[in-house]
Design an enzyme around this catalytic site. Sequence first.
Site, PDB file in Angstrom:
ATOM      1  N   PRO A   1       0.851  -0.927  -0.214  1.00 35.56           N
ATOM      2  CA  PRO A   1       0.155  -0.299  -0.233  1.00 35.56           C
ATOM      3  C   PRO A   1       0.674   1.786   0.249  1.00 35.56           C
ATOM      4  CG  PRO A   1       0.429  -1.252   2.499  1.00 35.56           C
ATOM      5  CD  PRO A   1       0.351  -2.190   1.852  1.00 35.56           C
TER       6      PRO A   1
ATOM      7  N   ARG B   1      -1.071   4.982  -1.429  1.00 33.22           N
ATOM      8  CA  ARG B   1      -1.777   6.201  -1.299  1.00 33.22           C
ATOM      9  C   ARG B   1      -2.359   5.602   0.484  1.00 33.22           C
ATOM     10  NH1 ARG B   1      -5.041   8.182  -5.573  1.00 33.22           N
ATOM     11  NH2 ARG B   1      -3.994   6.020  -6.676  1.00 33.22           N
TER      12      ARG B   1
ATOM     13  N   CYS C   1      -0.515  29.405 -16.050  1.00 31.18           N
ATOM     14  CA  CYS C   1      -1.646  29.274 -17.385  1.00 31.18           C
ATOM     15  C   CYS C   1      -1.817  28.391 -18.134  1.00 31.18           C
ATOM     16  CB  CYS C   1       0.107  30.412 -18.279  1.00 31.18           C
ATOM     17  SG  CYS C   1       0.450  31.638 -17.487  1.00 31.18           S
TER      18      CYS C   1
END
Length: 438
Positions: free
Chosen positions: A291, A293, A365
């Site tokens: 694991p 995340r 941008c």
Amino acid sequence: MWSQAISFEKGHLTISGLSARELATQFGTPTFFIDEDHFRDRARAWAHSLEQHFGQSAGDVYYAAKAFICTDVARWIKEEGIGIDVCTGGELAVALAGGIDPKKIEVHGNNKSVAEIDRAVHVGVKTIVIDSLFEIDRVAAAASKHGVRQGVMLRLTPGVEAHTHESISTAHEDVKFGFSIASGAAAVAVAEVLTHTSLELRGFHCHVGSQIFGTDSFELAATRIIALMKACKEKHGIELPELDLGGGYAIAYVPGEATVEPEDVLPSLSAVVKRECAAAGLALPIISIEPGRNIVGPTTFTLYEVGTVKDVLLEDGSTRRYISVDGGMSDNIRPSLYGAEYSAVLADRVSTSAHVLSRVVGKHCETGDIVIRDIQLPSDIAPGDLLATPATGAYGRSMASNYNHLPRPPVVAIKNGKARVIVRRENEADLLALDVKE
Ligand code: LLP
């Protein structure tokens, strides 16, 4: 969604007693704040649950470094006694810098360079997870060169469609990873590895994908791999001792979702693995998982400062409120890349204003520079306010870029009411450092 040390008192976000405003003043914005104890607790919870459900057959929890790693976090991993999965020479270097024992390291990657393989073998990593036929020869050559017998696993593609975003689903047939079971490529790779005396085939690995709710794809993958282990025993007379089922356990990003906890998956996964091994006449292999995340994601939030607020008139006559913060796609690429959803709260004051549909955007941008596409936020949000986005610990800072020459944010660890920088903020000198001047 929020790390365990967070509380909201009268509209003020505090973590371990430190207020969002104090933290912003001391460390600036945007900044990632990671709750160290929460990270350690989550790592321990996976290791504990693995032991509970697999007993003698419990292997290592290999934290997936790609989710987020730095030297200090590598040290936490070492102290918690879990392992680490690295997939580049860079991640290996950080793991070693944090003092992790090479015997707790598993090396991944679908295109490891010869130099990366050489270093991994040289430092004595526990396992190299082989991803192609070329790599079998490369790892065997490195092992012979260093006079060792290198532990290896084969990464398999069990043909499972995980229910997640296409880009992070990894175990269906049409992917670059691993050896397909269905096509026979896996069986060929097994036979090939066994011809090399410098390789010790420890078992199979698979990783079905990432941000997966539910257990069915893990179980289906395990079932197919165990069938291959049985075929291996029949053909080669060997029982492979280890099975690594990868990572991918989902976390909550927005209200209404629930983070997958170890006890939500491991009981049924262990039942399936035990049942299938018994049916195949195999001893239970050592089971390890990776694991990433799920350990780090919920432990971290990002603190932004609002810079502008703008109402844009839409074609249907309604307005959309754009709230611009001082980061964006350079510190969280996931919304643009995977359509990932996040939430946010006003972190440093109480607002009694009505909520309006808002879009939180960054300062890049690009129109696609969106942190949160649609969210209800107080209508009086104004420049200078602080917004906190929870669950940004995984694949946030680790996928951060310098797009538009923005310095990447720091990571600040919070523990026992104290905050300390574990990755410093980049500055203008860092941005110029690689440019070669005449
Ligand atoms: N093991 C292997 C072999 C992997 O490839 C991965 C992730 C993991 C473990 C850890 O998966 P986790 O438990 O963290 O889901 N950047 C994407 C995620 C890519 C994951 C790649 N491999 C995202 O932001 O969602």
